[in-house]
Design a protein around this motif. Structure first.
Motif, PDB file in Angstrom:
ATOM      1  N   ALA A   1       7.543  -7.576  -5.631  1.00  0.00           N
ATOM      2  CA  ALA A   1       6.630  -7.609  -6.791  1.00  0.00           C
ATOM      3  C   ALA A   1       5.813  -6.321  -6.871  1.00  0.00           C
ATOM      4  CB  ALA A   1       5.712  -8.829  -6.685  1.00  0.00           C
ATOM      5  N   ASP A   2       5.327  -5.860  -5.721  1.00  0.00           N
ATOM      6  CA  ASP A   2       4.532  -4.607  -5.709  1.00  0.00           C
ATOM      7  C   ASP A   2       5.367  -3.433  -6.193  1.00  0.00           C
ATOM      8  OD1 ASP A   2       2.434  -6.064  -4.689  1.00  0.00           O
ATOM      9  OD2 ASP A   2       2.528  -5.220  -2.654  1.00  0.00           O
ATOM     10  N   ALA A   3       6.621  -3.365  -5.709  1.00  0.00           N
ATOM     11  CA  ALA A   3       7.490  -2.252  -6.113  1.00  0.00           C
ATOM     12  C   ALA A   3       7.819  -2.338  -7.593  1.00  0.00           C
ATOM     13  CB  ALA A   3       8.761  -2.260  -5.269  1.00  0.00           C
ATOM     14  N   GLU A   4       8.091  -3.552  -8.072  1.00  0.00           N
ATOM     15  CA  GLU A   4       8.437  -3.696  -9.497  1.00  0.00           C
ATOM     16  C   GLU A   4       7.263  -3.283 -10.374  1.00  0.00           C
ATOM     17  OE1 GLU A   4       9.937  -7.697  -9.686  1.00  0.00           O
ATOM     18  OE2 GLU A   4      11.977  -7.045  -9.171  1.00  0.00           O
ATOM     19  N   ASN A   5       6.069  -3.678 -10.000  1.00  0.00           N
ATOM     20  CA  ASN A   5       4.903  -3.292 -10.796  1.00  0.00           C
ATOM     21  C   ASN A   5       4.698  -1.786 -10.817  1.00  0.00           C
ATOM     22  OD1 ASN A   5       4.152  -5.819 -11.639  1.00  0.00           O
ATOM     23  ND2 ASN A   5       2.964  -6.245  -9.782  1.00  0.00           N
TER      24      ASN A   5
ATOM     25  N   GLY B   1       0.805  -1.228   0.000  1.00  0.00           N
ATOM     26  CA  GLY B   1       0.000   0.000   0.000  1.00  0.00           C
ATOM     27  C   GLY B   1       0.831   1.267   0.000  1.00  0.00           C
ATOM     28  N   THR B   2       2.012   1.224   0.613  1.00  0.00           N
ATOM     29  CA  THR B   2       2.874   2.420   0.557  1.00  0.00           C
ATOM     30  C   THR B   2       4.093   2.192  -0.338  1.00  0.00           C
ATOM     31  OG1 THR B   2       4.041   1.743   2.572  1.00  0.00           O
ATOM     32  CG2 THR B   2       2.178   3.244   2.845  1.00  0.00           C
ATOM     33  N   ILE B   3       4.526   0.946  -0.474  1.00  0.00           N
ATOM     34  CA  ILE B   3       5.732   0.702  -1.281  1.00  0.00           C
ATOM     35  C   ILE B   3       5.486   1.106  -2.741  1.00  0.00           C
ATOM     36  CG2 ILE B   3       5.280  -1.760  -1.823  1.00  0.00           C
ATOM     37  CD1 ILE B   3       8.370  -2.167  -1.337  1.00  0.00           C
TER      38      ILE B   3
END
Ligand code: DX5
Ligand code: ZN
Length: 222
Positions: free
Chosen positions: A214-218, A180-182
Protein backbone atom coordinates in the motif's frame (compact mmCIF):
# COMPACT_ATOMS: atom_id res chain seq x y z
CA UNK A 1 2.90 -5.24 -13.84
CA UNK A 2 2.28 -3.00 -10.91
CA UNK A 3 3.99 -3.00 -7.55
CA UNK A 4 5.40 -6.37 -6.44
CA UNK A 5 6.71 -7.40 -3.03
CA UNK A 6 9.44 -10.03 -2.66
CA UNK A 7 10.12 -10.83 1.02
CA UNK A 8 13.65 -12.09 1.71
CA UNK A 9 14.01 -15.02 4.09
CA UNK A 10 17.62 -14.08 4.89
CA UNK A 11 16.68 -12.98 8.40
CA UNK A 12 13.93 -15.55 8.88
CA UNK A 13 14.43 -18.94 10.56
CA UNK A 14 16.51 -20.71 7.91
CA UNK A 15 15.97 -24.09 9.57
CA UNK A 16 12.24 -23.76 8.83
CA UNK A 17 12.22 -22.33 5.32
CA UNK A 18 8.97 -23.92 4.19
CA UNK A 19 7.17 -22.65 7.27
CA UNK A 20 8.61 -19.15 6.87
CA UNK A 21 7.48 -18.97 3.23
CA UNK A 22 3.99 -20.11 4.26
CA UNK A 23 3.74 -17.06 6.53
CA UNK A 24 3.86 -14.70 3.54
CA UNK A 25 2.56 -16.96 0.75
CA UNK A 26 -0.97 -15.55 0.63
CA UNK A 27 0.14 -11.96 0.06
CA UNK A 28 3.64 -11.95 -1.44
CA UNK A 29 4.32 -11.95 -5.18
CA UNK A 30 7.65 -13.73 -4.75
CA UNK A 31 9.91 -15.15 -2.10
CA UNK A 32 13.43 -13.71 -2.38
CA UNK A 33 16.19 -16.28 -1.80
CA UNK A 34 19.66 -14.84 -1.12
CA UNK A 35 22.34 -17.27 -2.24
CA UNK A 36 25.81 -16.29 -0.93
CA UNK A 37 29.08 -18.15 -1.46
CA UNK A 38 31.52 -16.39 0.92
CA UNK A 39 33.55 -15.35 -2.12
CA UNK A 40 31.49 -12.76 -3.97
CA UNK A 41 30.23 -11.53 -0.60
CA UNK A 42 31.66 -12.16 2.90
CA UNK A 43 28.78 -14.35 4.02
CA UNK A 44 27.45 -17.84 3.35
CA UNK A 45 23.82 -18.93 3.20
CA UNK A 46 22.50 -21.83 1.12
CA UNK A 47 22.85 -23.14 -2.40
CA UNK A 48 21.12 -25.10 -5.09
CA UNK A 49 20.30 -28.31 -3.14
CA UNK A 50 18.41 -26.32 -0.51
CA UNK A 51 16.59 -24.23 -3.12
CA UNK A 52 15.66 -27.35 -5.12
CA UNK A 53 14.17 -28.99 -2.04
CA UNK A 54 12.35 -25.83 -0.93
CA UNK A 55 10.76 -25.44 -4.36
CA UNK A 56 9.19 -28.87 -4.01
CA UNK A 57 7.26 -27.62 -0.96
CA UNK A 58 6.11 -24.10 -1.90
CA UNK A 59 3.93 -22.53 -4.58
CA UNK A 60 5.21 -18.97 -4.18
CA UNK A 61 7.44 -18.08 -7.14
CA UNK A 62 11.12 -17.96 -6.18
CA UNK A 63 13.17 -14.83 -6.86
CA UNK A 64 16.74 -16.11 -6.54
CA UNK A 65 19.42 -13.47 -5.91
CA UNK A 66 22.78 -15.07 -6.59
CA UNK A 67 25.62 -13.32 -4.78
CA UNK A 68 28.16 -15.79 -6.07
CA UNK A 69 31.28 -15.87 -8.21
CA UNK A 70 31.08 -17.66 -11.54
CA UNK A 71 27.32 -17.29 -12.07
CA UNK A 72 27.70 -18.87 -15.50
CA UNK A 73 28.32 -22.15 -13.73
CA UNK A 74 25.56 -21.90 -11.15
CA UNK A 75 22.71 -19.71 -12.37
CA UNK A 76 21.07 -21.99 -14.96
CA UNK A 77 20.62 -24.69 -12.30
CA UNK A 78 18.29 -22.43 -10.33
CA UNK A 79 16.18 -21.85 -13.43
CA UNK A 80 16.11 -25.60 -14.13
CA UNK A 81 15.00 -26.19 -10.54
CA UNK A 82 11.93 -24.06 -11.24
CA UNK A 83 12.83 -20.59 -9.93
CA UNK A 84 10.61 -17.95 -11.49
CA UNK A 85 13.42 -15.43 -11.62
CA UNK A 86 17.20 -15.74 -11.36
CA UNK A 87 19.34 -12.65 -10.75
CA UNK A 88 23.13 -12.60 -11.04
CA UNK A 89 25.63 -9.82 -10.34
CA UNK A 90 27.19 -8.11 -13.34
CA UNK A 91 30.42 -7.71 -11.32
CA UNK A 92 30.74 -11.49 -10.94
CA UNK A 93 31.21 -12.41 -14.60
CA UNK A 94 33.02 -11.33 -17.73
CA UNK A 95 30.24 -12.74 -19.90
CA UNK A 96 26.96 -11.28 -18.61
CA UNK A 97 25.20 -11.70 -21.95
CA UNK A 98 25.98 -15.40 -22.02
CA UNK A 99 24.83 -15.86 -18.42
CA UNK A 100 21.58 -14.02 -19.15
CA UNK A 101 20.93 -16.10 -22.28
CA UNK A 102 21.64 -19.34 -20.42
CA UNK A 103 19.22 -18.46 -17.61
CA UNK A 104 16.53 -17.57 -20.10
CA UNK A 105 17.12 -20.75 -22.08
CA UNK A 106 16.70 -22.71 -18.86
CA UNK A 107 13.21 -21.24 -18.49
CA UNK A 108 13.16 -18.42 -15.98
CA UNK A 109 13.09 -14.64 -15.95
CA UNK A 110 16.52 -13.01 -15.84
CA UNK A 111 17.67 -10.28 -13.48
CA UNK A 112 21.00 -8.47 -13.39
CA UNK A 113 22.17 -6.87 -10.14
CA UNK A 114 24.49 -3.96 -9.41
CA UNK A 115 26.38 -3.33 -6.19
CA UNK A 116 26.10 0.25 -4.90
CA UNK A 117 29.47 1.20 -6.43
CA UNK A 118 28.72 -0.17 -9.90
CA UNK A 119 27.45 2.16 -12.60
CA UNK A 120 24.51 1.34 -14.84
CA UNK A 121 26.97 1.71 -17.72
CA UNK A 122 28.00 -1.87 -16.90
CA UNK A 123 24.64 -2.99 -18.33
CA UNK A 124 25.13 -1.55 -21.83
CA UNK A 125 25.41 -4.93 -23.57
CA UNK A 126 23.29 -7.09 -21.28
CA UNK A 127 20.25 -4.87 -20.83
CA UNK A 128 18.47 -6.23 -23.89
CA UNK A 129 18.75 -9.76 -22.51
CA UNK A 130 17.23 -9.16 -19.06
CA UNK A 131 13.76 -8.85 -17.53
CA UNK A 132 14.80 -7.00 -14.38
CA UNK A 133 17.54 -4.69 -13.09
CA UNK A 134 18.30 -5.01 -9.36
CA UNK A 135 19.70 -1.81 -7.85
CA UNK A 136 21.25 -2.78 -4.50
CA UNK A 137 20.46 -0.21 -1.83
CA UNK A 138 22.95 -1.73 0.66
CA UNK A 139 26.30 -3.47 0.17
CA UNK A 140 25.26 -7.06 -0.51
CA UNK A 141 26.02 -9.66 2.14
CA UNK A 142 23.85 -9.02 5.16
CA UNK A 143 20.27 -8.23 6.08
CA UNK A 144 19.27 -5.50 8.49
CA UNK A 145 21.45 -2.71 7.05
CA UNK A 146 20.30 0.87 6.49
CA UNK A 147 18.85 1.94 3.13
CA UNK A 148 21.33 4.01 1.11
CA UNK A 149 19.40 7.10 0.07
CA UNK A 150 22.23 8.06 -2.24
CA UNK A 151 21.14 5.18 -4.50
CA UNK A 152 17.88 6.97 -5.39
CA UNK A 153 19.37 8.78 -8.43
CA UNK A 154 20.52 5.36 -9.69
CA UNK A 155 17.02 3.95 -9.23
CA UNK A 156 15.65 6.86 -11.29
CA UNK A 157 18.30 6.25 -13.94
CA UNK A 158 17.48 2.51 -14.00
CA UNK A 159 13.80 3.38 -14.47
CA UNK A 160 14.68 5.55 -17.48
CA UNK A 161 16.85 2.79 -18.91
CA UNK A 162 14.03 0.27 -18.44
CA UNK A 163 11.46 2.58 -19.99
CA UNK A 164 13.72 3.23 -22.98
CA UNK A 165 13.90 -0.48 -23.76
CA UNK A 166 11.47 -2.28 -26.06
CA UNK A 167 10.56 -4.84 -23.41
CA UNK A 168 8.92 -4.54 -20.00
CA UNK A 169 11.95 -4.44 -17.70
CA UNK A 170 11.27 -4.35 -13.95
CA UNK A 171 13.39 -2.31 -11.53
CA UNK A 172 14.00 -4.07 -8.21
CA UNK A 173 15.48 -2.57 -5.05
CA UNK A 174 17.01 -4.66 -2.27
CA UNK A 175 18.40 -3.56 1.09
CA UNK A 176 16.93 -1.55 3.93
CA UNK A 177 13.45 -1.50 2.41
CA UNK A 178 10.64 -0.98 4.91
CA UNK A 179 8.08 1.59 6.00
CA UNK A 180 9.68 4.98 5.43
CA UNK A 181 12.09 3.89 2.71
CA UNK A 182 9.81 1.97 0.34
CA UNK A 183 8.00 5.21 -0.52
CA UNK A 184 11.25 6.84 -1.64
CA UNK A 185 12.22 3.88 -3.78
CA UNK A 186 8.74 3.68 -5.33
CA UNK A 187 8.67 7.40 -6.09
CA UNK A 188 12.06 6.97 -7.80
CA UNK A 189 10.56 4.33 -10.10
CA UNK A 190 11.26 0.94 -8.52
CA UNK A 191 8.46 -1.59 -8.95
CA UNK A 192 9.75 -4.78 -7.26
CA UNK A 193 10.67 -4.46 -3.59
CA UNK A 194 12.75 -6.89 -1.57
CA UNK A 195 12.22 -6.59 2.17
CA UNK A 196 13.86 -8.94 4.64
CA UNK A 197 14.04 -7.82 8.23
CA UNK A 198 11.10 -5.41 7.87
CA UNK A 199 8.86 -8.37 6.99
CA UNK A 200 10.24 -11.24 9.05
CA UNK A 201 10.85 -9.23 12.19
CA UNK A 202 7.31 -7.83 12.12
CA UNK A 203 4.74 -9.33 14.51
CA UNK A 204 2.74 -10.42 11.48
CA UNK A 205 4.82 -10.72 8.30
CA UNK A 206 1.76 -10.91 6.04
CA UNK A 207 0.31 -7.70 7.44
CA UNK A 208 3.65 -6.00 6.85
CA UNK A 209 3.74 -7.18 3.22
CA UNK A 210 0.31 -5.64 2.65
CA UNK A 211 1.35 -2.42 4.34
CA UNK A 212 4.49 -2.18 2.23
CA UNK A 213 2.47 -2.76 -0.94
CA UNK A 214 0.00 0.00 0.00
CA UNK A 215 2.83 2.42 0.86
CA UNK A 216 4.58 1.73 -2.44
CA UNK A 217 1.37 2.07 -4.45
CA UNK A 218 0.58 5.41 -2.85
CA UNK A 219 4.09 6.73 -3.45
CA UNK A 220 4.21 5.50 -7.04
CA UNK A 221 0.97 7.23 -7.98
CA UNK A 222 1.81 10.23 -10.18
C1 DX5 B 1 21.48 -8.43 1.20
C2 DX5 B 1 20.38 -9.24 0.59
C3 DX5 B 1 19.03 -8.75 0.88
C4 DX5 B 1 18.66 -8.78 2.35
C5 DX5 B 1 17.75 -7.66 2.59
O1 DX5 B 1 22.70 -8.76 0.62
O2 DX5 B 1 20.52 -9.25 -0.82
O3 DX5 B 1 18.05 -9.42 0.12
O4 DX5 B 1 18.01 -9.93 2.73
O5 DX5 B 1 17.52 -7.58 3.95
P1 DX5 B 1 16.92 -6.26 4.60
O6 DX5 B 1 15.58 -6.01 3.99
O7 DX5 B 1 16.89 -6.56 6.03
O8 DX5 B 1 17.89 -5.12 4.25
ZN1 ZN C 1 18.82 -10.06 -1.98
Amino acid sequence: MGIQISPSVLNADLSRLTHEVERIAAVADWVHLDVMDNHFVPNLTFGLPVVEDLLRHIDTPADCHLMVDDPGRWAPGYAEAGAGSVTFHVEATRSPVRVAKDIRAAGSRVGVALKPGTSLDALADVIRHVDMVLVMTVEPGFGGQSFMENMLPKVRQARRLADASDSDIWVQVDGGIGPGTIEQAAAAGADVFVAGSAVFRADDPAVMVERLRADAENAARP
